[in-house]
Structure formats: C-alpha cells, structure tokens
Design an enzyme around this catalytic site. Structure first.
Site, mmCIF file in Angstrom:
data_model
loop_
_atom_site.group_PDB
_atom_site.id
_atom_site.type_symbol
_atom_site.label_atom_id
_atom_site.label_comp_id
_atom_site.label_asym_id
_atom_site.label_seq_id
_atom_site.Cartn_x
_atom_site.Cartn_y
_atom_site.Cartn_z
ATOM 1 N N ASN A 25 49.609 69.630 56.543
ATOM 2 C CA ASN A 25 49.229 69.639 55.478
ATOM 3 C C ASN A 25 48.919 71.145 55.116
ATOM 4 O OD1 ASN A 25 48.154 68.932 53.005
ATOM 5 N ND2 ASN A 25 47.019 67.535 53.309
ATOM 6 N N LYS A 27 47.588 71.047 52.380
ATOM 7 C CA LYS A 27 46.711 71.407 50.949
ATOM 8 C C LYS A 27 46.476 72.029 49.887
ATOM 9 C CE LYS A 27 43.666 69.666 54.803
ATOM 10 N NZ LYS A 27 42.388 69.022 55.142
ATOM 11 N N HIS A 110 45.628 60.156 52.240
ATOM 12 C CA HIS A 110 44.645 60.558 53.436
ATOM 13 C C HIS A 110 43.119 61.216 53.158
ATOM 14 C CE1 HIS A 110 42.965 64.951 54.056
ATOM 15 N NE2 HIS A 110 44.041 65.055 55.097
ATOM 16 N N GLU A 112 40.858 62.839 52.220
ATOM 17 C CA GLU A 112 40.778 64.071 50.950
ATOM 18 C C GLU A 112 40.844 62.400 49.704
ATOM 19 O OE1 GLU A 112 41.785 67.532 52.296
ATOM 20 O OE2 GLU A 112 40.505 67.780 53.766
ATOM 21 N N GLU A 182 43.273 60.475 61.275
ATOM 22 C CA GLU A 182 42.611 60.544 60.952
ATOM 23 C C GLU A 182 41.333 60.916 61.364
ATOM 24 O OE1 GLU A 182 45.233 64.674 59.045
ATOM 25 O OE2 GLU A 182 44.499 62.740 57.551
ATOM 26 N N GLY A 188 38.613 69.097 59.180
ATOM 27 C CA GLY A 188 38.497 70.562 58.331
ATOM 28 C C GLY A 188 37.639 70.982 58.936
ATOM 29 N N SER A 228 41.480 67.997 63.125
ATOM 30 C CA SER A 228 41.026 69.641 64.138
ATOM 31 C C SER A 228 42.301 70.201 65.574
ATOM 32 C CB SER A 228 39.777 69.418 64.807
ATOM 33 O OG SER A 228 38.373 69.578 63.698
HETATM 34 C C1 PEP Z 1 43.283 67.074 57.758
HETATM 35 O O1 PEP Z 1 42.991 67.231 56.980
HETATM 36 O O2 PEP Z 1 44.801 66.476 57.326
HETATM 37 C C2 PEP Z 1 43.463 67.925 59.113
HETATM 38 C C3 PEP Z 1 44.255 67.275 60.123
HETATM 39 O O3 PEP Z 1 42.939 69.106 59.221
HETATM 40 P P1 PEP Z 1 42.792 69.906 60.586
HETATM 41 O O4 PEP Z 1 43.856 69.883 61.497
HETATM 42 O O5 PEP Z 1 42.711 71.232 60.037
HETATM 43 O O6 PEP Z 1 41.317 68.894 60.917
#
Ligand code: PEP
Length: 275
Positions: A25, A27, A110, A112, A182, A188, A228
């Site tokens: 993604n 974003k 998601h 966020e 997630e 993040g 992550s």
């Molecule tokens: C996300 O925000 O869906 C995500 C998986 O981000 P990251 O891999 O950067 O932690």
C-alpha cells in the site's frame, strides 16, 4: 485488469497450488509521475510461481498505474471506497469508479482509516458488500490496538471485526475476499513487528473464525500479516502455516525493494504447497 480466476479453495490457484500473497500500500505517497515511474519499473516483473502480488497506489495515480500494469503479473488496488455507487458524497470514490479505472482489488478498513476517518466495523461491512457487487476483491484490514493487545483481548477484537466485515457475504463471494491482520501497534515507523509466534497463534484463531463463516463451501480465505514486514522478517511470517502472505508498507515502496521481497519467498511457496 480483471479478477483472476481462482480455484474452489481460494488460497489455492487454479492449478491447485497454494498461493502466497504479497502486496504493498503506497498510502499518500507517489503522485502520478512518481507512481507511473514505479509501475514501469514493476511492469515486466514476474513473481515466483505461486506468488500473487499487488500494489495499491493513491487515487490520483490509480488509472495510470492500472494502464501501465494492465498486462503485467501484478494486480492493482485502491486504498478505500464508498459503499454507495454514486450520489452526494463529496470527496468520495465508489466501487464502479475504481473498477472503471481497471483496478481489481480494494483495501477496506485500514487502521489509519478507522483511527483518523471514523471507519467502523459497520462501514467496513457496507464497503465489502459493495466491492463484491462490483467485482472487486475486498482486502479487509483488521487489527488490535496496543491497549487491546496488552489487555490480552486481541483475539476477541479480531473475531468481531472479521465477523462484522463478512456479515451477509454470499458463500459464492467468499472466494474473492482477502483479510490482512495488521496490529495497530506494529505498523508504521513507530511500530514494532509482531513476534512470529504471536502472529501464528492469531492466524490460527482467525482461520477457525473464517472457517466457521465459510462453512461447507470449503473456501480458504487468504490471511495476510502486515506490520513492519521487512527483508529481515518476511520469511519468518510467510513460513507460518496459517499465514498466506504479507501486506507491506514502507519496506516495499521502492520497486526494487518490492521485487526483492517478493523474490525472497520463492523457496517457501513450494514448501507451503506441499504442507
Ligand atoms: C501498513 O500501514 O499497512 C503497513 C503494513 O505499514 P508498514 O509495513 O510500514 O509497517
């Protein structure tokens, strides 16, 4: 790009092999010029056999990215959608609009969106049903907050989110659904990757939840882990029996990194298929 056919058991491709899903993604990154450049870098990429890959650009880049990747091995998705097809919903984008751009997948719920834009389990469910009506694969994101994790109620939260998201989904449509676990505390730059053992336990519990929903249809809904994920840990997650892939943010935004991540699971796919 149209939805690719899937076998009766969704986690398996039409040739009967288990699939591993890896997607990213972008974003609120990559405007049209940057997104097209990234798509061109991915255009001729062929994931290893059994790996199904996708990218999710922002709306302003969606149509262009879909055009570039139309004949590629990658699916393209949108980051959000409204549940209505059209109308007085300023600033929103509907499932038919996304489908018309050529996308085959849409990310829904998601954390966020849940945290900053008032997305609820109820709106997630409305969006899932609308996505399916328009032939889009919903990639449903679920996740526990740090408080829920620390109180030990993650399984309850995730079961609730999953059951509400899938409420009213016809058995015939379950094969189009993807779920990404997630943890809010893992995603993040402020997040820390979840322990593989914890992910394994959560996914095994989620498998039981979705199996109950899928009932006699026998559909295996792919369960992805996100939070992550990096080059250092991707294989630890993908190797887990109830993990059908990963959903990646930062570590996959650069096309070269994305391709490297996807290639890095190649040896695992056949091992999982044989399991
Ligand atoms: C996300 O925000 O869906 C995500 C998986 O981000 P990251 O891999 O950067 O932690």
């Amino acid at each position: 790009m149209s939805i690719q056919p899937v076998g009766q058991s969704f986690g398996r491709s039409v040739v009967g092999q288990k699939s591993v899903w890896i997607g990213t993604n972008w974003k609120m990154n990559k405007g049209p010029a940057e997104a097209v450049a990234a798509a061109r870098a991915l255009e001729s990429f062929r994931p290893p056999p059994g790996v199904r890959s996708f990218v999710i650009p922002p709306f302003t880049s969606l149509r262009d990215v879909c055009s570039v990747l139309e004949d590629s091995a990658l699916m393209v998705g949108a980051q959000n959608m409204h549940w209505k097809d059209s109308g007085a919903w300023t600033g929103e984008v509907s499932a038919p609009m996304i489908a018309e751009c050529g996308a085959s997948l849409v990310e829904i719920g998601h954390s966020e969106r849940r945290q900053h834009f008032g997305e609820t389990d109820w709106t997630v469910n409305l969006k899932v049903l609308a996505a399916l009506r328009h032939g889009l694969r919903p990639l449903i994101c679920i996740g526990d907050t740090l408080d829920e994790f620390e109180f030990g109620v993650s399984p309850e939260t995730l079961a609730r989110q999953t059951k509400i998201a899938l409420n009213g989904v016809a058995q015939k449509d379950l094969g189009q659904v993807l779920i990404a676990y997630e943890p809010v505390w893992a995603i993040g730059s402020a997040g820390r990757p979840a322990e593989a053992a914890f992910v394994s336990e959560i996914h095994t519990r989620l498998r039981a939840v979705v199996r109950e929903i899928a009932g006699e249809s026998g559909v295996r809904i792919p369960l992805l882990y996100g939070g992550s994920v990096s080059q250092a840990n991707i294989r630890d997650y993908v190797a887990l029996p109830d993990v059908d892939g990963v959903f990646v943010g930062r570590a996959a935004w650069e096309p070269a990194d994305f391709m490297k991540l996807v290639n890095s699971v190649s040896g695992l796919v056949s091992r999982k298929a044989a399991a």
